[in-house]
Design a protein around this motif. Structure first.
Motif, PDB file in Angstrom:
ATOM      1  N   THR A   1     -19.590 -14.278  16.536  1.00 49.35           N
ATOM      2  CA  THR A   1     -19.143 -14.783  15.235  1.00 49.35           C
ATOM      3  C   THR A   1     -19.330 -13.739  14.149  1.00 49.35           C
ATOM      4  O   THR A   1     -18.464 -13.538  13.304  1.00 49.35           O
ATOM      5  N   VAL A   2     -20.490 -13.052  14.177  1.00 47.80           N
ATOM      6  CA  VAL A   2     -20.744 -12.006  13.176  1.00 47.80           C
ATOM      7  C   VAL A   2     -19.727 -10.888  13.298  1.00 47.80           C
ATOM      8  O   VAL A   2     -19.168 -10.420  12.298  1.00 47.80           O
ATOM      9  N   LEU A   3     -19.478 -10.430  14.534  1.00 44.68           N
ATOM     10  CA  LEU A   3     -18.499  -9.365  14.730  1.00 44.68           C
ATOM     11  C   LEU A   3     -17.110  -9.805  14.284  1.00 44.68           C
ATOM     12  O   LEU A   3     -16.353  -9.036  13.686  1.00 44.68           O
ATOM     13  N   HIS A   4     -16.784 -11.054  14.560  1.00 46.72           N
ATOM     14  CA  HIS A   4     -15.458 -11.542  14.160  1.00 46.72           C
ATOM     15  C   HIS A   4     -15.334 -11.547  12.642  1.00 46.72           C
ATOM     16  O   HIS A   4     -14.284 -11.211  12.101  1.00 46.72           O
ATOM     17  N   ARG A   5     -16.407 -11.945  11.945  1.00 48.18           N
ATOM     18  CA  ARG A   5     -16.368 -11.946  10.484  1.00 48.18           C
ATOM     19  C   ARG A   5     -16.194 -10.533   9.931  1.00 48.18           C
ATOM     20  O   ARG A   5     -15.495 -10.318   8.950  1.00 48.18           O
ATOM     21  N   ILE A   6     -16.850  -9.570  10.590  1.00 44.65           N
ATOM     22  CA  ILE A   6     -16.745  -8.185  10.122  1.00 44.65           C
ATOM     23  C   ILE A   6     -15.323  -7.669  10.292  1.00 44.65           C
ATOM     24  O   ILE A   6     -14.744  -7.065   9.377  1.00 44.65           O
ATOM     25  N   PHE A   7     -14.733  -7.938  11.460  1.00 40.17           N
ATOM     26  CA  PHE A   7     -13.425  -7.355  11.772  1.00 40.17           C
ATOM     27  C   PHE A   7     -12.249  -8.231  11.351  1.00 40.17           C
ATOM     28  O   PHE A   7     -11.103  -7.893  11.634  1.00 40.17           O
ATOM     29  N   SER A   8     -12.521  -9.338  10.684  1.00 40.94           N
ATOM     30  CA  SER A   8     -11.424 -10.152  10.172  1.00 40.94           C
ATOM     31  C   SER A   8     -11.620 -10.539   8.721  1.00 40.94           C
ATOM     32  O   SER A   8     -10.823 -11.298   8.186  1.00 40.94           O
ATOM     33  N   GLY A   9     -12.656 -10.042   8.089  1.00 38.57           N
ATOM     34  CA  GLY A   9     -12.966 -10.424   6.721  1.00 38.57           C
ATOM     35  C   GLY A   9     -12.124  -9.693   5.699  1.00 38.57           C
ATOM     36  O   GLY A   9     -11.348  -8.783   5.993  1.00 38.57           O
ATOM     37  N   ASN A  10     -12.328 -10.103   4.457  1.00 39.18           N
ATOM     38  CA  ASN A  10     -11.564  -9.520   3.357  1.00 39.18           C
ATOM     39  C   ASN A  10     -11.924  -8.061   3.110  1.00 39.18           C
ATOM     40  O   ASN A  10     -11.109  -7.289   2.625  1.00 39.18           O
ATOM     41  N   GLY A  11     -13.174  -7.679   3.424  1.00 37.77           N
ATOM     42  CA  GLY A  11     -13.570  -6.289   3.226  1.00 37.77           C
ATOM     43  C   GLY A  11     -12.750  -5.342   4.076  1.00 37.77           C
ATOM     44  O   GLY A  11     -12.318  -4.280   3.615  1.00 37.77           O
ATOM     45  N   LEU A  12     -12.518  -5.725   5.332  1.00 41.87           N
ATOM     46  CA  LEU A  12     -11.706  -4.881   6.213  1.00 41.87           C
ATOM     47  C   LEU A  12     -10.267  -4.816   5.718  1.00 41.87           C
ATOM     48  O   LEU A  12      -9.624  -3.767   5.798  1.00 41.87           O
ATOM     49  N   VAL A  13      -9.752  -5.925   5.204  1.00 43.23           N
ATOM     50  CA  VAL A  13      -8.397  -5.929   4.657  1.00 43.23           C
ATOM     51  C   VAL A  13      -8.293  -4.958   3.486  1.00 43.23           C
ATOM     52  O   VAL A  13      -7.298  -4.234   3.348  1.00 43.23           O
ATOM     53  N   ALA A  14      -9.324  -4.903   2.640  1.00 45.64           N
ATOM     54  CA  ALA A  14      -9.311  -3.972   1.510  1.00 45.64           C
ATOM     55  C   ALA A  14      -9.301  -2.524   1.994  1.00 45.64           C
ATOM     56  O   ALA A  14      -8.559  -1.684   1.476  1.00 45.64           O
ATOM     57  N   VAL A  15     -10.124  -2.223   3.014  1.00 48.26           N
ATOM     58  CA  VAL A  15     -10.161  -0.862   3.552  1.00 48.26           C
ATOM     59  C   VAL A  15      -8.813  -0.487   4.164  1.00 48.26           C
ATOM     60  O   VAL A  15      -8.290   0.619   3.938  1.00 48.26           O
ATOM     61  N   LEU A  16      -8.244  -1.406   4.922  1.00 55.03           N
ATOM     62  CA  LEU A  16      -6.955  -1.123   5.546  1.00 55.03           C
ATOM     63  C   LEU A  16      -5.838  -1.022   4.509  1.00 55.03           C
ATOM     64  O   LEU A  16      -4.855  -0.307   4.740  1.00 55.03           O
ATOM     65  N   SER A  17      -5.973  -1.711   3.397  1.00 52.36           N
ATOM     66  CA  SER A  17      -4.992  -1.576   2.319  1.00 52.36           C
ATOM     67  C   SER A  17      -4.995  -0.149   1.780  1.00 52.36           C
ATOM     68  O   SER A  17      -3.935   0.437   1.510  1.00 52.36           O
ATOM     69  N   VAL A  18      -6.186   0.429   1.638  1.00 55.47           N
ATOM     70  CA  VAL A  18      -6.291   1.816   1.193  1.00 55.47           C
ATOM     71  C   VAL A  18      -5.686   2.753   2.234  1.00 55.47           C
ATOM     72  O   VAL A  18      -4.960   3.702   1.895  1.00 55.47           O
ATOM     73  N   VAL A  19      -5.977   2.489   3.515  1.00 56.69           N
ATOM     74  CA  VAL A  19      -5.439   3.335   4.580  1.00 56.69           C
ATOM     75  C   VAL A  19      -3.910   3.308   4.580  1.00 56.69           C
ATOM     76  O   VAL A  19      -3.243   4.347   4.666  1.00 56.69           O
ATOM     77  N   LEU A  20      -3.337   2.123   4.474  1.00 56.63           N
ATOM     78  CA  LEU A  20      -1.882   2.007   4.429  1.00 56.63           C
ATOM     79  C   LEU A  20      -1.296   2.737   3.235  1.00 56.63           C
ATOM     80  O   LEU A  20      -0.273   3.422   3.341  1.00 56.63           O
ATOM     81  N   ALA A  21      -1.946   2.593   2.080  1.00 52.06           N
ATOM     82  CA  ALA A  21      -1.457   3.261   0.878  1.00 52.06           C
ATOM     83  C   ALA A  21      -1.508   4.777   1.034  1.00 52.06           C
ATOM     84  O   ALA A  21      -0.584   5.482   0.613  1.00 52.06           O
ATOM     85  N   VAL A  22      -2.560   5.286   1.656  1.00 55.49           N
ATOM     86  CA  VAL A  22      -2.679   6.733   1.871  1.00 55.49           C
ATOM     87  C   VAL A  22      -1.594   7.217   2.839  1.00 55.49           C
ATOM     88  O   VAL A  22      -0.995   8.285   2.651  1.00 55.49           O
ATOM     89  N   ILE A  23      -1.326   6.435   3.883  1.00 58.05           N
ATOM     90  CA  ILE A  23      -0.281   6.823   4.844  1.00 58.05           C
ATOM     91  C   ILE A  23       1.081   6.875   4.170  1.00 58.05           C
ATOM     92  O   ILE A  23       1.839   7.847   4.316  1.00 58.05           O
TER      93      ILE A  23
END
Length: 416
Positions: free
Chosen positions: A17-39
């Motif tokens: 459950t903890v791992l799922h929260r880490i890899f599906s939470g809003n924080g990861l979405v924010a990081v991936l938003s930056v990655v997409l923008a950089v790409i």
């Protein structure tokens, strides 16, 4: 043997459950938003690169030439962005090496402070779009104290900081009061107060009390040396003690939201206004108080400009910090420490963008495009989740799977 078996399953379920929260939470979405923008920013950099455009003319004959040229252009631009924002290993001395990180932290200081003001209002369910005006009022109060009052070293900068807090708090408290008493929408009121603040400062700079003697330009006298923040890395670098104020403000806002009764009231009002009122919380007081504190934080960004870098009041001293603070708060997921790191990121973009343009010829507007793309992806988290196949933690399917796993765990433990 039964107890260990059941306990092991529960532990595994908890870890999953903890791992799922880490890899599906809003924080990861924010990081991936930056990655997409950089790409996507890299693709735009390649599209504006002359060798890449030339190679694209014979793309179907030798496609790797275009891909290689575009990749090289993007990597060179981002390498220049890094050296201009973090460290320059080719500098001749330590000052030159530290200059990039010094500029990043200096630019990030008002972004962090103003972003905290927006974040705090967000957590209370309010949209503080007026950070621009609050920065201006804080800068105006701080500048007036800085060049009018002549106080001892140490005391003067403290008084200037307090004046900026008062100026920003007043300008933030107005929409809070109108919201709580009349129901006026804070978005409209704060936007209108931005314009009022801009024209008010422009008017004041034409008056003898604020205009620099002997100058016809709309600029105030220089504030005293005693009203300036101390330089942290020496006179050759712009980083000043205002950055420490920003770090302290992050800690205070974190404590306020997480550990104080007032912060609990703010969060309760933001979660459900009617439920908070039913629970006995004075929602009128909470609405006014949160906007006062939010304005005070933005006012600190104003003194960071006046007493940190600019040393005088001008009508554009707030630059676009007030509007960028909204993006910083969104990227930081409306949390104090998230806002802090988002402010550092945007400070790096601003500081490194200049080096990127001078070293590679890449238009500095690319940095603005990347920032805009970050906002776009933050505003559309389902798009980011779909692109990276990230499950939604609040989806009905996940809830059903949790229920099934919990039931299976319970039955297994009972059978054992």
């Amino acid at each position: 043997m039964a107890a260990p078996a059941g306990g092991g399953l529960v532990k595994d379920e908890s870890s999953a459950t903890v791992l799922h929260r880490i890899f599906s939470g809003n924080g990861l979405v924010a990081v991936l938003s930056v990655v997409l923008a950089v790409i996507l920013g890299g693709i735009l950099i390649a599209a504006t690169d002359e060798p890449t455009v030339t190679a694209a003319g014979y793309f179907f004959a030798r496609p790797m030439d275009t891909i290689s040229a575009g990749f090289t252009a993007a990597m060179n631009a981002y390498a220049a962005l890094f050296t201009g924002a973090i460290v320059n290993p080719q500098a001749e001395d330590l000052t030159g090496m530290l200059y990039p990180i010094s500029e990043t932290l200096t630019v990030a200081t008002p972004l962090i402070l103003a972003g905290l003001g927006v974040t705090l209002a967000f957590r209370a369910g309010l949209f503080n779009i007026g950070a621009q005006g609050q920065i201006l009022l804080g800068a105006t109060f701080a500048a007036w104290v800085g060049f009018t009052w002549h106080l001892p070293v140490g005391l003067h900068i403290v008084v200037a900081v307090l004046a900026a807090i008062v100026g920003g708090a007043i300008w933030g408290g107005i929409p809070g009061f109108l919201k709580s008493r009349t129901g006026a929408h804070e978005v409209i009121v704060t936007i209108m107060l931005n314009y009022v603040a801009i024209y008010l400062v422009q008017y004041l700079l034409t008056q003898p009390a604020f205009q620099r003697p002997g100058s016809s330009n709309p600029i105030s006298p220089l504030v005293d040396d005693s009203a300036m923040f101390p330089q942290l890395l020496g006179p050759d670098l712009r980083l000043h003690a205002g950055f420490l104020v920003a770090v302290a403000a992050v800690v205070v806002v974190w404590w306020l939201l997480s550990r104080s009764t007032i912060g609990f009231e703010f969060r309760a009002v933001g979660a459900n206004l009617h439920a908070a009122r039913t629970a006995g919380i004075n929602t009128t007081r909470a609405t006014v108080l949160v906007m006062v504190i939010a304005g005070a934080l933005a006012g600190l960004a104003g003194v960071a400009q006046v007493s940190g870098t600019e040393r005088a009041l001008t009508s554009d001293i707030a630059a676009s910090f007030g509007f960028d603070a909204i993006t910083v708060a969104l990227l930081g997921r409306s949390t104090p420490w998230g806002t802090f790191f988002a402010g550092l990121l945007f400070g790096a973009f601003r500081a490194g963008g200049v080096a990127m343009q001078t070293q590679t010829g890449t238009p500095i507007d690319i940095v603005l495009v990347v920032q805009s793309l970050i906002v776009l992806f933050l505003a559309a988290p389902p798009l980011v989740r779909a692109l990276f196949r990230i499950p939604d933690p609040g989806s009905p399917g996940k809830s059903r799977r949790r229920t099934r796993r919990a039931a299976a765990t319970a039955s297994t433990g009972g059978a054992a």
